[in-house]
Design an enzyme around this catalytic site. Structure first.
Site, PDB file in Angstrom:
ATOM      1  N   ASP A 153      -9.628   8.794   2.787  1.00 28.19           N
ATOM      2  CA  ASP A 153      -8.270   8.117   2.930  1.00 28.19           C
ATOM      3  C   ASP A 153      -7.381   9.162   2.490  1.00 28.19           C
ATOM      4  OD1 ASP A 153      -6.580   5.859   2.849  1.00 28.19           O
ATOM      5  OD2 ASP A 153      -6.285   6.290   0.550  1.00 28.19           O
ATOM      6  N   GLU A 237      -9.091   6.962   9.096  1.00 30.54           N
ATOM      7  CA  GLU A 237      -7.980   5.944   9.330  1.00 30.54           C
ATOM      8  C   GLU A 237      -7.466   6.494  10.835  1.00 30.54           C
ATOM      9  OE1 GLU A 237      -6.383   3.390   5.725  1.00 30.54           O
ATOM     10  OE2 GLU A 237      -5.584   5.286   5.856  1.00 30.54           O
ATOM     11  N   CYS A 306     -10.010  -6.372  -8.762  1.00 33.12           N
ATOM     12  CA  CYS A 306     -10.357  -7.763  -7.858  1.00 33.12           C
ATOM     13  C   CYS A 306     -10.568  -8.895  -8.568  1.00 33.12           C
ATOM     14  CB  CYS A 306     -11.900  -7.341  -7.171  1.00 33.12           C
ATOM     15  SG  CYS A 306     -12.077  -8.750  -5.933  1.00 33.12           S
ATOM     16  N   ASP A 316      -7.169   4.165  -3.915  1.00 28.77           N
ATOM     17  CA  ASP A 316      -7.410   5.131  -2.701  1.00 28.77           C
ATOM     18  C   ASP A 316      -8.825   5.223  -2.623  1.00 28.77           C
ATOM     19  OD1 ASP A 316      -4.587   5.692  -2.270  1.00 28.77           O
ATOM     20  OD2 ASP A 316      -4.912   7.578  -3.506  1.00 28.77           O
TER      21      ASP A 316
END
Length: 355
Positions: A153, A237, A306, A316
């Site tokens: 990332d 990405e 979460c 990241d």
């Protein structure tokens, strides 16, 4: 009044053929090697071909610009003798022997194919294209699995974070040299344009920019080598870097050089028989890498917490794991070679020292 007959449209071959007439009209062209002149016509042909034909996405590139003397910074010998390097000099056709600072020896068994002379801010460089026919041409199939894949990332806090939790700090070469550049550009603004002192100041600014670019490129090559030594497949990405570079973060994004790094990583992976995969970047930071549930968060929140499964990790790192998971199961890729010291094609760069 009769309409005059239209002239035939010049093409690549007719222009090459017309070089004889050009030399008669302009005797100074006789001082230039014939193959160098032919290569100039080839560059014009390629430029117009790129303009007429659309790329993969259907977009056309900008039309070719006329290059005056100051903007024409390189020329190529399509063929050159194998023994052109004699000690600390290189023998260039129509130019003669020029002093050379050789950065590395030519590997045994490699054949010199072309030589390109480039003018840069700190001097002239010669780049030799080499070929070794003994390297076999074969393909290697690489399939993305959890064991051989590494997700990365890319960001501005850290240059990149891997799915294994390792991070590479961002060097910010341009920002660290801004003070020096400001001083040099201030000196340039005080000089009379076109004067000798103005030219000297322009060269000083160009040298500083080249120094920054060289540092960044060296960092990209070393980082790419480090990643490829850890995994066979590197997932990243598929970012719209041009679009991101138009935001308020443009200076930081251009300083990081994401586009150049991904290009280097892709080429080195293909030459090594390895693979890079560009995945959809949508919600890589929002989705939980453990349970898959979406956890919305602002850009300033750097921790992924979460509420569904209770996992708490760096934002990241969470994105890097998601990128890796999206790449696993990707279609089989056929690489062009295998990782080895000798490759089918290679480029060597040397510096031509002023005589």
């Amino acid at each position: 009044m009769p309409i005059p007959r239209l002239r035939d449209n010049p093409d690549y071959y007719s222009q090459k053929k017309d070089l004889v007439n050009t030399k008669d009209k302009f005797p100074e062209y006789k001082l230039i090697h014939s193959q160098v002149l032919q290569d100039c016509i080839k560059r014009v042909k390629l430029a117009f071909d790129r303009w007429f034909k659309a790329d993969k996405s259907g977009h056309k590139l900008g039309k070719p610009r006329f290059k005056k003397i100051s903007r024409y910074r390189s020329f190529t010998y399509p063929q050159i003798k194998q023994d052109c390097i004699e000690g600390r000099k290189i023998n260039l056709p129509k130019i003669g022997k020029v002093k050379l600072i050789q950065h590395r020896p030519i590997p045994e068994g490699f054949i010199i194919k072309t030589a390109t002379i480039s003018r840069k801010a700190d001097g002239y460089y010669v780049t030799l294209s080499l070929e070794d026919k003994s390297v076999p041409a074969f393909t290697t199939e690489v399939e993305s699995t959890l064991k051989n894949t590494l997700g990365i990332d890319m960001g501005l806090k850290e240059f990149l974070v891997t799915s294994e939790g390792e991070s590479v700090p961002i060097p910010q070469y341009y920002r660290s040299s801004q003070k020096r550049l400001k001083t040099l550009q201030k000196r340039l603004s005080r000089k009379k344009k076109g004067s000798k002192r103005w030219l000297k100041a322009v060269k000083a600014v160009a040298k500083e920019h080249k120094k920054v670019a060289d540092k960044r490129k060296d960092f990209h090559f070393k980082t790419a080598n480090e990643l490829l030594s850890k995994a066979e497949v590197i997932a990243h990405e598929n970012l719209n870097i041009k679009g991101l570079a138009k935001t308020h973060l443009s200076k930081s994004i251009n300083d990081a050089g994401w586009s150049q790094f991904l290009s280097i990583l892709t080429v080195k992976a293909e030459n090594a028989g390895q693979k890079t995969i560009a995945v959809n970047p949508k919600n890589t930071s929002q989705d939980c890498s453990n349970c898959g549930e979406k956890v919305p968060k602002e850009l300033n929140i750097r921790t992924h917490s979460c509420p569904h499964c209770g996992i708490v990790i760096d934002r990241d790192l969470n994105a890097a794991i998601n990128i890796k998971n999206r790449a696993v199961g990707h279609s089989v890729f056929k690489a062009r070679g295998a990782r080895c010291n000798g490759r089918a094609g290679k480029r060597e760069a040397y510096t031509i020292a002023p005589a």
